[in-house]
Design a protein around this motif. Structure first.
Motif, mmCIF file in Angstrom:
data_model
loop_
_atom_site.group_PDB
_atom_site.id
_atom_site.type_symbol
_atom_site.label_atom_id
_atom_site.label_comp_id
_atom_site.label_asym_id
_atom_site.label_seq_id
_atom_site.Cartn_x
_atom_site.Cartn_y
_atom_site.Cartn_z
ATOM 1 N N SER A 68 31.094 43.881 31.565
ATOM 2 C CA SER A 68 32.071 42.818 31.818
ATOM 3 C C SER A 68 33.083 42.672 30.694
ATOM 4 O O SER A 68 34.084 41.964 30.843
ATOM 5 C CB SER A 68 31.353 41.480 32.012
ATOM 6 O OG SER A 68 30.465 41.545 33.104
ATOM 7 N N ASP A 70 34.307 45.468 28.968
ATOM 8 C CA ASP A 70 34.843 46.808 28.744
ATOM 9 C C ASP A 70 36.332 46.835 29.099
ATOM 10 O O ASP A 70 36.919 45.816 29.502
ATOM 11 C CB ASP A 70 34.069 47.805 29.609
ATOM 12 C CG ASP A 70 34.121 49.225 29.064
ATOM 13 O OD1 ASP A 70 34.932 49.475 28.149
ATOM 14 O OD2 ASP A 70 33.357 50.073 29.571
ATOM 15 N N TYR A 71 36.937 48.003 28.976
ATOM 16 C CA TYR A 71 38.280 48.194 29.511
ATOM 17 C C TYR A 71 38.224 48.112 31.036
ATOM 18 O O TYR A 71 37.190 48.373 31.652
ATOM 19 C CB TYR A 71 38.836 49.570 29.107
ATOM 20 C CG TYR A 71 39.149 49.712 27.647
ATOM 21 C CD1 TYR A 71 40.252 49.063 27.084
ATOM 22 C CD2 TYR A 71 38.358 50.521 26.823
ATOM 23 C CE1 TYR A 71 40.547 49.206 25.742
ATOM 24 C CE2 TYR A 71 38.658 50.669 25.477
ATOM 25 C CZ TYR A 71 39.748 50.012 24.943
ATOM 26 O OH TYR A 71 40.050 50.153 23.616
ATOM 27 N N ALA A 72 39.367 47.782 31.624
ATOM 28 C CA ALA A 72 39.471 47.715 33.086
ATOM 29 C C ALA A 72 40.572 48.655 33.550
ATOM 30 O O ALA A 72 41.375 49.146 32.753
ATOM 31 C CB ALA A 72 39.787 46.289 33.527
ATOM 32 N N ASP A 77 41.141 44.899 38.051
ATOM 33 C CA ASP A 77 39.742 45.119 38.434
ATOM 34 C C ASP A 77 39.605 45.058 39.954
ATOM 35 O O ASP A 77 40.162 44.144 40.597
ATOM 36 C CB ASP A 77 38.876 44.042 37.783
ATOM 37 C CG ASP A 77 37.399 44.354 37.891
ATOM 38 O OD1 ASP A 77 37.003 45.467 37.529
ATOM 39 O OD2 ASP A 77 36.647 43.461 38.343
ATOM 40 N N CYS A 275 45.153 47.071 29.766
ATOM 41 C CA CYS A 275 44.645 46.385 30.956
ATOM 42 C C CYS A 275 44.624 44.885 30.689
ATOM 43 O O CYS A 275 44.578 44.441 29.545
ATOM 44 C CB CYS A 275 43.235 46.866 31.316
ATOM 45 S SG CYS A 275 41.994 46.515 30.046
ATOM 46 N N LEU A 278 39.553 41.740 31.016
ATOM 47 C CA LEU A 278 38.576 41.907 32.093
ATOM 48 C C LEU A 278 37.684 40.684 32.294
ATOM 49 O O LEU A 278 37.452 40.285 33.443
ATOM 50 C CB LEU A 278 37.724 43.159 31.856
ATOM 51 C CG LEU A 278 36.668 43.452 32.925
ATOM 52 C CD1 LEU A 278 37.286 43.589 34.312
ATOM 53 C CD2 LEU A 278 35.866 44.697 32.556
ATOM 54 N N GLN A 281 39.619 38.281 34.350
ATOM 55 C CA GLN A 281 39.769 38.744 35.731
ATOM 56 C C GLN A 281 38.509 38.449 36.532
ATOM 57 O O GLN A 281 38.577 38.017 37.693
ATOM 58 C CB GLN A 281 40.037 40.244 35.765
ATOM 59 C CG GLN A 281 41.408 40.661 35.301
ATOM 60 C CD GLN A 281 41.674 42.130 35.615
ATOM 61 O OE1 GLN A 281 41.813 42.507 36.778
ATOM 62 N NE2 GLN A 281 41.716 42.951 34.578
ATOM 63 N N ARG A 282 37.361 38.675 35.933
ATOM 64 C CA ARG A 282 36.103 38.467 36.670
ATOM 65 C C ARG A 282 35.826 36.978 36.891
ATOM 66 O O ARG A 282 35.241 36.608 37.918
ATOM 67 C CB ARG A 282 34.961 39.169 35.934
ATOM 68 C CG ARG A 282 35.172 40.682 35.931
ATOM 69 C CD ARG A 282 33.934 41.486 35.774
ATOM 70 N NE ARG A 282 34.220 42.881 36.104
ATOM 71 C CZ ARG A 282 33.383 43.889 35.868
ATOM 72 N NH1 ARG A 282 32.188 43.645 35.315
ATOM 73 N NH2 ARG A 282 33.708 45.126 36.195
#
Length: 403
Positions: A68, A70-72, A77, A275, A278, A281-282
Motif C-alpha cells: 500500500s 509502494d509506487y503506483a 491505481d 505517481c 498511493l 488513492q487507496r
C-alpha cells in the motif's frame, strides 16, 4: 573568491513569471496569528464535512501491507480508477477508462494541461475574476493572458469574442471554472456553454474545463457539464478533484481527456512525481466503494446552503446599500463588490486585526482589476461564526473609513 552572499544564481527567465498564490499563502499567514480569526479566506470544506472516521476506518483496512506504500501506476491505481468510473456513471461527468488519468489534486491537472498545450507567447484567455492558481499556471508556462469579463451567467462570450478580435489571433487555451466559479460563485449558463464550445471548435482552441464544485449544487436546476456537452470532443480537457468533496489534504484528483493524450499525460506526469500518492488513492477508493459518498454529498449540500444563506443574511444586515454580492447556487464562495471608497487590499490588515480574513479581489486578476472587491468562503465556517465574521468585516470597513 566571490562570497555566497554576492553570488548571482543563473535562474531561468521563466522565474520572473512565477507569481505564486495569495490564496495558498494565506494558510501560512493565518497560522502565525495568535488571536481569534473568522476565516473566510481559504476555500476549504467544513472541518466537520471531512469524513474523518470513514477515512480512518479505510486506513485500518486498506493500508496494512507494504504494497500500500509502494509506487503506483502513473495513470492511477486500478482500484481507484474502477471506483471512480462507477461513481461517475450516470452523472454529467460519466466517462470511460481510456480517458482517465489520476492526478495529485486539481492543480496538477491544470499544470499537465499547460505543459501539453502552452508554448511561450501563446494566447490564453482566463475569466476575470479567475482562480488565482489557474492563471498563475498559465503564466508559469509563459502564456500571454487575456482577461474575460464574468457576469451572473458566467464568462461573457461577447467579451471573449471582442478580446480575440483585439488580439488578432485565436487563443490556444480557454480556461474556465464554469460551475460555481472560484471566486465569484456564478455559473456559466447552458447557452453560453454551447456558444463557448462552438467558438473553441471554430478557433481550434482547447477548453480547459476546471470544475471542482459541480457536485455541490444546493439550489437551482442542474446544467450539463462542458464535458457532457462536448460529447468526446478532443478539444475539451476536464480537470476534477476530490479536494472539495472529500478532503483537500489527500491531494487526489483526475483528468478526463481525449484518449490520444493518455501516453503524453503519463510522460508529463512521470517527469513531475512518478505517481500520485498511493496510500491516498487507496483511501479515496475505499471511501467510494463504501457507498457513503452520496449521503456525504447530500449532507454537505444542505449544510453549505445553510451557511450561504447565513452569509447572505449577515451581508444584508451589515452592508445593505454599501456593497453588492453574488448569490451562488452551490460551491464555496461569493463575491463582494464595494464602491470606490473601499480598497480591499489596504483593508486587509485592519480586518485581520479585527479578527476576520478574506482574499482581496486583486488576487483574482493578473491585471489587478478588482481593487474594491473581495472573496468570502462560506463553506468552512459555522453559521454563528459567519454572522460574527461579517460583523467584524463591517467594523473593519468603518475603522478604515474613520467612522
Amino acid at each position: 573568491m566571490t562570497s555566497a552572499a554576492t553570488t548571482r544564481l543563473p535562474l531561468a527567465a521563466r522565474t520572473d513569471l512565477l507569481v505564486g498564490s495569495v490564496i495558498d499563502s494565506s494558510t501560512s499567514l493565518l497560522a502565525r496569528q495568535t488571536h481569534d480569526i473568522v476565516r473566510f479566506a481559504m476555500g476549504s470544506p467544513a472541518a466537520e464535512a471531512i469524513p474523518t472516521e470513514a477515512l480512518a476506518e479505510a486506513a485500518r483496512t486498506e493500508l496494512g501491507t507494504p504494497a500500500s506504500f509502494d509506487y503506483a501506476a502513473t495513470e492511477g491505481d486500478p482500484g481507484l480508477r474502477a471506483a471512480l468510473l462507477e461513481m461517475l456513471a450516470g452523472t454529467t461527468d460519466a466517462t470511460t477508462d481510456d480517458r482517465l488519468t489520476i492526478t495529485a489534486g486539481g492543480m496538477q491537472g491544470l499544470d499537465l494541461a499547460a505543459k501539453l498545450f502552452i508554448d511561450p507567447g501563446d494566447l490564453v484567455t482566463v475569466e476575470s475574476p479567475t482562480y488565482t492558481n489557474g492563471s498563475a499556471t498559465a503564466l508559469a508556462y509563459q502564456a500571454e493572458l487575456a482577461e474575460i469579463e464574468v457576469d451572473e451567467d458566467g464568462m461573457s462570450i461577447d467579451a471573449l469574442r471582442a478580446a480575440v478580435d483585439r488580439a488578432g489571433r485565436s487563443p490556444k487555451v480557454i480556461y474556465t471554472v464554469p460551475t460555481f466559479q472560484n471566486p465569484s460563485g456564478t455559473s456559466m449558463s447552458l447557452d453560453r456553454r454551447r456558444e463557448l464550445l462552438e467558438l473553441a471548435r471554430s478557433w481550434g482552441s482547447v477548453v480547459l474545463d476546471d470544475d471542482p464544485y459541480g457536485m455541490l449544487r444546493f439550489a437551482g436546476d442542474p446544467v450539463p457539464s462542458l464535458h457532457e456537452l462536448a460529447d468526446g470532443d478532443p478539444l475539451v480537457f476536464s480537470v476534477r478533484t476530490f479536494s472539495k468533496i472529500i478532503a483537500p489534504g489527500l491531494r487526489v484528483g483526475w483528468v478526463d481527456a481525449d484518449p490520444s493524450l493518455s501516453q503524453l499525460l503519463i510522460h508529463a506526469k512521470q517527469s513531475m512525481d512518478t505517481c500520485t500518492n498511493l496510500p491516498a488513492q487507496r483511501l479515496v477508493a475505499a471511501f467510494l466503494r463504501s457507498g457513503r459518498l452520496e449521503e456525504h454529498l447530500a449532507v454537505q449540500r444542505e449544510e453549505y446552503r445553510r451557511r450561504k444563506d447565513a452569509m447572505q443574511k449577515a451581508l444584508t444586515e451589515h452592508f445593505s446599500g454599501r456593497a453588492t454580492w453574488t448569490d451562488p447556487e452551490g460551491g464555496f464562495f461569493l463575491w463582494v463588490s464595494f464602491d470606490g471608497e473601499v480598497d480591499t487590499e489596504a483593508l486587509f490588515e485592519t480586518a485581520l486585526a479585527e479578527g476576520v480574513a478574506y482574499i482581496p479581489g486583486n488576487a483574482f486578476s493578473p491585471a489587478r482589476r478588482f481593487p474594491h472587491d473581495l472573496r468570502l468562503c462560506f463553506a468552512s465556517t459555522p453559521t454563528d461564526r459567519i454572522h460574527e465574521g461579517v460583523a467584524r468585516l463591517a467594523r473593519a470597513v468603518d475603522v478604515a473609513a474613520g467612522r
